[in-house]
Every structure is written in structure tokens, then in C-alpha cells.
Design a protein around this motif. Structure first.
Motif, PDB file in Angstrom:
ATOM      1  N   UNK A  81      -9.469   2.376  -3.792  1.00 12.20           N
ATOM      2  CA  UNK A  81      -9.466   3.239  -4.965  1.00 12.20           C
ATOM      3  C   UNK A  81     -10.912   3.574  -5.283  1.00 12.20           C
ATOM      4  N   UNK A  82     -11.188   4.867  -5.395  1.00 14.66           N
ATOM      5  CA  UNK A  82     -12.556   5.319  -5.652  1.00 14.66           C
ATOM      6  C   UNK A  82     -12.564   6.342  -6.772  1.00 14.66           C
ATOM      7  N   UNK A  83     -13.686   6.348  -7.486  1.00 16.04           N
ATOM      8  CA  UNK A  83     -13.889   7.325  -8.560  1.00 16.04           C
ATOM      9  C   UNK A  83     -14.533   8.559  -7.962  1.00 16.04           C
ATOM     10  N   UNK A  84     -13.897   9.689  -8.140  1.00 16.06           N
ATOM     11  CA  UNK A  84     -14.424  10.943  -7.612  1.00 16.06           C
ATOM     12  C   UNK A  84     -15.162  11.685  -8.715  1.00 16.06           C
ATOM     13  N   UNK A  85     -16.408  12.062  -8.425  1.00 13.44           N
ATOM     14  CA  UNK A  85     -17.211  12.783  -9.404  1.00 13.44           C
ATOM     15  C   UNK A  85     -16.756  14.231  -9.558  1.00 13.44           C
ATOM     16  N   UNK A  86     -16.109  14.763  -8.548  1.00  9.96           N
ATOM     17  CA  UNK A  86     -15.707  16.168  -8.574  1.00  9.96           C
ATOM     18  C   UNK A  86     -14.721  16.438  -9.701  1.00  9.96           C
ATOM     19  N   UNK A 143     -11.713  11.497 -11.707  1.00 15.38           N
ATOM     20  CA  UNK A 143     -10.475  10.727 -11.657  1.00 15.38           C
ATOM     21  C   UNK A 143     -10.578   9.668 -10.567  1.00 15.38           C
ATOM     22  N   UNK A 144      -9.707   8.673 -10.698  1.00 16.86           N
ATOM     23  CA  UNK A 144      -9.578   7.661  -9.659  1.00 16.86           C
ATOM     24  C   UNK A 144      -8.614   8.164  -8.588  1.00 16.86           C
ATOM     25  N   UNK A 145      -8.990   7.972  -7.365  1.00 18.45           N
ATOM     26  CA  UNK A 145      -8.140   8.367  -6.240  1.00 18.45           C
ATOM     27  C   UNK A 145      -7.968   7.169  -5.331  1.00 18.45           C
ATOM     28  N   UNK A 146      -6.725   6.998  -4.859  1.00 18.73           N
ATOM     29  CA  UNK A 146      -6.483   5.914  -3.908  1.00 18.73           C
ATOM     30  C   UNK A 146      -6.361   6.507  -2.515  1.00 18.73           C
ATOM     31  N   UNK A 147      -6.982   5.844  -1.585  1.00 16.71           N
ATOM     32  CA  UNK A 147      -6.959   6.272  -0.200  1.00 16.71           C
ATOM     33  C   UNK A 147      -6.418   5.151   0.655  1.00 16.71           C
ATOM     34  N   UNK A 148      -5.632   5.528   1.630  1.00 22.10           N
ATOM     35  CA  UNK A 148      -5.049   4.541   2.515  1.00 22.10           C
ATOM     36  C   UNK A 148      -5.644   4.742   3.902  1.00 22.10           C
TER      37      UNK A 148
END
Length: 94
Positions: A5-10, A13-18
Motif C-alpha cells: 500500500x502506497x500513498x500516491x502524490x498524484x 490517495x492510498x493505493x494497494x498494489x499486488x
């Protein structure tokens, strides 16, 4: 498989990646859909190609110049033979 899970500056929001293994990530869809599209494109190209080929051969026959009787050389209309050697020229002048 791991999930990050990473915070995207664009979009803030938090985005989860698998994470996927490389071999699974490279796999694409195959099967009937791809084959159907390829065969359909080939059939459509053939359907267009046949009439164009027929039309172009008909147009080429129409545009080709027809041989006329005026331009034909017959044995009666051949020009007289001109002398080629000096001996033939002398024989013609005598």
C-alpha cells in the motif's frame, strides 16, 4: 503474492498494489477471440480484394489501345531494300 500500500502524490490517495510473478504478468489472453478477429479481418480483406481485382482487369482491358489496321505492316507495303554494300550500290547505278 505480496500486497503493498502506497500513498500516491498524484491523487492524494492510498493505493494497494499486488506483486505478480514475472511469468504470470507476461501472460496474455489467447483463444477464440483473437483467432476470430484474425480470421474475420482476413475474410473481409479477401471480400474487398476480389471485386477490386476483377474491376482493375476490366478497366485495364478497356484502357489498352486496340491495334489498328493502319499501323500494321504487310508484305505489300514494305519499303524497298536499300543497298548496304558498295558493290550493291554500284550494281544499282549501272
Amino acid at each position: 503474492m505480496e500486497t503493498h500500500t502506497e500513498w500516491e502524490k498524484v491523487d492524494n490517495r492510498l493505493h494497494s498494489e499486488q506483486e505478480l510473478p514475472a511469468t504470470k504478468a507476461k501472460q496474455g489472453r489467447t483463444g477464440r477471440r483473437v483467432l476470430t478477429v484474425l480470421i474475420t479481418a482476413l475474410v473481409l480483406a479477401f471480400i474487398v480484394w476480389v471485386p477490386v481485382e476483377i474491376w482493375s482487369s476490366h478497366a485495364a482491358k478497356k484502357a489498352a489501345p486496340q491495334p489498328s489496321a493502319q499501323g500494321q505492316v504487310t508484305p505489300n507495303t514494305l519499303p524497298n531494300k536499300t543497298p548496304e554494300t558498295p558493290a550493291e550500290v554500284d550494281a544499282q547505278h549501272k
